[in-house]
Design a protein around this motif. Sequence first.
Motif, short mmCIF file in Angstrom:
data_model
loop_
_atom_site.label_atom_id
_atom_site.label_comp_id
_atom_site.label_asym_id
_atom_site.label_seq_id
_atom_site.Cartn_x
_atom_site.Cartn_y
_atom_site.Cartn_z
N PHE A 77 -3.11 7.58 -0.42
CA PHE A 77 -3.54 6.26 0.51
C PHE A 77 -2.11 6.18 1.15
O PHE A 77 -1.09 6.46 0.62
N LEU A 78 -2.38 5.31 2.20
CA LEU A 78 -1.14 4.76 3.04
C LEU A 78 -1.53 3.12 3.04
O LEU A 78 -2.77 2.84 3.49
N PHE A 79 -0.51 2.59 2.88
CA PHE A 79 -0.26 0.98 2.99
C PHE A 79 0.91 0.82 4.22
O PHE A 79 1.62 1.45 4.32
N THR A 80 0.39 -0.52 4.95
CA THR A 80 1.61 -0.80 6.12
C THR A 80 1.86 -2.24 5.71
O THR A 80 0.85 -3.05 4.90
N SER A 81 2.70 -2.79 5.99
CA SER A 81 3.50 -3.99 5.79
C SER A 81 4.33 -4.38 7.09
O SER A 81 5.19 -3.57 7.51
N ALA A 82 4.50 -5.46 7.37
CA ALA A 82 5.37 -6.06 8.45
C ALA A 82 6.73 -6.12 8.02
O ALA A 82 7.75 -6.29 8.51
N GLY A 83 6.99 -6.06 6.41
CA GLY A 83 8.20 -6.34 5.91
C GLY A 83 8.15 -6.05 4.41
O GLY A 83 6.84 -6.00 3.98
N LEU A 84 9.06 -5.67 3.73
CA LEU A 84 8.91 -5.35 2.19
C LEU A 84 8.57 -6.30 1.41
O LEU A 84 7.84 -6.13 0.17
N ARG A 85 8.58 -7.77 1.63
CA ARG A 85 8.33 -8.82 1.02
C ARG A 85 7.04 -9.37 1.62
O ARG A 85 6.57 -10.43 1.22
N GLU A 86 6.54 -8.68 2.57
CA GLU A 86 5.22 -9.16 3.14
C GLU A 86 4.12 -8.53 2.40
O GLU A 86 4.09 -7.39 1.80
N PRO A 87 2.82 -8.81 2.77
CA PRO A 87 1.40 -8.43 1.95
C PRO A 87 1.42 -6.88 2.77
O PRO A 87 1.85 -6.84 3.77
N TRP A 88 0.90 -5.95 1.77
CA TRP A 88 0.96 -4.67 2.07
C TRP A 88 -0.96 -4.68 2.25
O TRP A 88 -1.62 -5.07 1.64
N ARG A 89 -1.05 -3.78 3.46
CA ARG A 89 -2.45 -3.53 3.61
C ARG A 89 -2.98 -2.22 3.49
O ARG A 89 -2.06 -1.40 4.13
N LEU A 90 -4.14 -1.93 3.36
CA LEU A 90 -4.57 -0.44 3.44
C LEU A 90 -4.78 0.03 4.86
O LEU A 90 -5.19 -0.62 5.41
N HIS A 91 -4.00 1.17 5.07
CA HIS A 91 -4.22 1.74 6.31
C HIS A 91 -5.39 2.31 6.47
O HIS A 91 -6.34 2.74 5.68
N PRO A 92 -6.06 1.98 7.88
CA PRO A 92 -7.59 2.33 8.25
C PRO A 92 -7.78 3.86 7.98
O PRO A 92 -8.79 4.26 7.78
N ALA A 93 -6.63 4.56 7.90
CA ALA A 93 -7.16 6.14 7.81
C ALA A 93 -7.21 6.60 6.38
O ALA A 93 -7.48 7.89 5.96
N SER A 94 -7.20 5.43 5.52
CA SER A 94 -6.99 6.14 4.06
C SER A 94 -8.17 6.01 3.65
O SER A 94 -9.33 5.44 4.08
N PRO A 95 -8.74 6.96 2.52
CA PRO A 95 -7.65 7.81 2.07
C PRO A 95 -7.11 8.95 3.04
O PRO A 95 -8.18 9.59 3.60
N LEU A 96 -5.89 9.44 2.87
CA LEU A 96 -5.28 10.40 3.94
C LEU A 96 -5.96 12.09 3.30
O LEU A 96 -6.23 12.57 4.15
N SER A 97 -5.86 12.13 2.15
CA SER A 97 -6.45 13.15 1.56
C SER A 97 -7.02 13.21 0.29
O SER A 97 -6.53 12.11 -0.56
N ARG A 98 -8.29 13.76 -0.02
CA ARG A 98 -8.85 13.84 -1.27
C ARG A 98 -8.89 15.16 -2.08
O ARG A 98 -9.42 15.35 -3.05
N ASP A 99 -7.93 16.08 -1.40
CA ASP A 99 -7.82 17.50 -1.76
C ASP A 99 -6.68 17.52 -2.86
O ASP A 99 -5.68 17.15 -2.38
N ALA A 100 -6.75 18.02 -3.96
CA ALA A 100 -5.94 18.15 -5.03
C ALA A 100 -4.53 19.02 -4.41
O ALA A 100 -3.65 18.89 -5.26
N ARG A 101 -4.73 19.90 -3.62
CA ARG A 101 -3.89 20.64 -3.28
C ARG A 101 -2.63 19.68 -2.24
O ARG A 101 -1.62 20.15 -2.38
N PHE A 102 -2.85 18.69 -1.98
CA PHE A 102 -2.34 18.04 -0.86
C PHE A 102 -2.37 16.50 -1.07
O PHE A 102 -1.40 15.94 -0.57
#
Length: 159
Positions: free
Chosen positions: A22-47
């Motif tokens: 999964f990928l999360f984004t935030s405007a700052g380290l102390r700001e709320p984190w939001r799930l990136h729209p492309a998440s999950p980036l991978s469901r493959d156990a190899r990657f």
Amino acid sequence: SDGTHYFFTSLIQAPGAHAQLFLFTSAGLREPWRLHPASPLSRDARFARNAGPLIEDGAGLVRPSQDTTLWYGRQMHFHRITKLDSKEYREHRIGTRSPNFVSSLVGTHTYAQSPHWEAVDGLFTRGSNAVGSAQRTVRPFSLPLTLSRARATSSGSGR
């Protein structure tokens, strides 16, 4: 370049399931984190499980991942990030490294580098070659691998 912070993490959704990236984004380290729209980036156990920090190699960013099929740290893959912004994420695999470059090394699951060194956290056997008798050790050493020498692959993103 727009000040957005990105946080890659692997999550296991259910007991016994493989991790998903999964990928999360935030405007700052102390700001709320939001799930990136492309998440999950991978469901493959190899990657899906990260194998260290992102690497800047002069051509862009590379994401190392660990292959957890068959056993923990079976091998590492390297992925070129081709698109990373607040709406999209794309990568493609540029190399794979099996843990056969050091005697008694049977698993590798973390890779890091600086301008002066490369380091791997690995699983080494003690006595027998059986994985079941392995003892996990953390031992940095010079790794005979650079991203330009990683075995090229033609696979896609692993999504």
